[in-house]
Design a protein around this motif. Structure first.
Motif, PDB file in Angstrom:
ATOM      1  N   ILE A 144       1.257   6.408  -7.093  1.00  0.00           N
ATOM      2  CA  ILE A 144       0.119   7.227  -7.508  1.00  0.00           C
ATOM      3  C   ILE A 144       0.317   8.680  -7.094  1.00  0.00           C
ATOM      4  N   GLY A 145       0.909   8.889  -5.931  1.00  0.00           N
ATOM      5  CA  GLY A 145       1.004  10.220  -5.356  1.00  0.00           C
ATOM      6  C   GLY A 145       2.070  11.119  -5.933  1.00  0.00           C
ATOM      7  N   ARG A 146       2.820  10.638  -6.885  1.00  0.00           N
ATOM      8  CA  ARG A 146       3.871  11.490  -7.448  1.00  0.00           C
ATOM      9  C   ARG A 146       3.310  12.747  -8.090  1.00  0.00           C
ATOM     10  N   GLY A 147       2.101  12.682  -8.629  1.00  0.00           N
ATOM     11  CA  GLY A 147       1.510  13.847  -9.273  1.00  0.00           C
ATOM     12  C   GLY A 147       0.534  14.609  -8.382  1.00  0.00           C
ATOM     13  N   MET A 148       0.402  14.184  -7.123  1.00  0.00           N
ATOM     14  CA  MET A 148      -0.564  14.811  -6.218  1.00  0.00           C
ATOM     15  C   MET A 148       0.093  15.941  -5.427  1.00  0.00           C
ATOM     16  N   SER A 149      -0.745  16.850  -4.956  1.00  0.00           N
ATOM     17  CA  SER A 149      -0.230  17.896  -4.078  1.00  0.00           C
ATOM     18  C   SER A 149       0.083  17.286  -2.718  1.00  0.00           C
ATOM     19  N   ALA A 150       0.812  18.016  -1.904  1.00  0.00           N
ATOM     20  CA  ALA A 150       1.210  17.506  -0.590  1.00  0.00           C
ATOM     21  C   ALA A 150      -0.008  17.270   0.296  1.00  0.00           C
ATOM     22  N   ARG A 151      -0.975  18.158   0.226  1.00  0.00           N
ATOM     23  CA  ARG A 151      -2.180  18.003   1.059  1.00  0.00           C
ATOM     24  C   ARG A 151      -2.998  16.780   0.627  1.00  0.00           C
ATOM     25  N   ALA A 152      -3.166  16.586  -0.661  1.00  0.00           N
ATOM     26  CA  ALA A 152      -3.908  15.430  -1.158  1.00  0.00           C
ATOM     27  C   ALA A 152      -3.188  14.137  -0.794  1.00  0.00           C
ATOM     28  N   MET A 153      -1.877  14.140  -0.863  1.00  0.00           N
ATOM     29  CA  MET A 153      -1.102  12.954  -0.495  1.00  0.00           C
ATOM     30  C   MET A 153      -1.256  12.654   0.990  1.00  0.00           C
ATOM     31  N   CYS A 198       0.831  -1.210   0.000  1.00  0.00           N
ATOM     32  CA  CYS A 198       0.000   0.000   0.000  1.00  0.00           C
ATOM     33  C   CYS A 198       0.861   1.254   0.000  1.00  0.00           C
ATOM     34  N   ALA A 199       1.936   1.246   0.776  1.00  0.00           N
ATOM     35  CA  ALA A 199       2.828   2.404   0.810  1.00  0.00           C
ATOM     36  C   ALA A 199       3.472   2.637  -0.557  1.00  0.00           C
ATOM     37  N   ALA A 200       3.894   1.560  -1.215  1.00  0.00           N
ATOM     38  CA  ALA A 200       4.499   1.692  -2.541  1.00  0.00           C
ATOM     39  C   ALA A 200       3.479   2.193  -3.559  1.00  0.00           C
TER      40      ALA A 200
END
Length: 54
Positions: free
Chosen positions: A21-30, A14-16
């Protein structure tokens, strides 16, 4: 407390997945996605320990 691979492997996966997926997300969304994922993991572990899930 002994930690089994049945718990460690899904958490690492799940962490991986979140990282990938989170590489393109903002810090808050991540942060929100991480908190939601951890909440689901904790709920599943609690359900297993309480005997709700086989």
């Amino acid at each position: 407390m002994r930690v089994s691979l049945e718990i460690v492997v899904p958490v690492v996966m799940c962490a991986a997945l979140l990282w990938w997926i989170g590489r393109g997300m903002s810090a808050r969304a991540m942060l929100i996605a991480t908190a939601a994922t951890l909440a689901v993991i904790v709920f599943i572990l609690y359900a297993q320990r309480a005997g709700w899930v086989d």
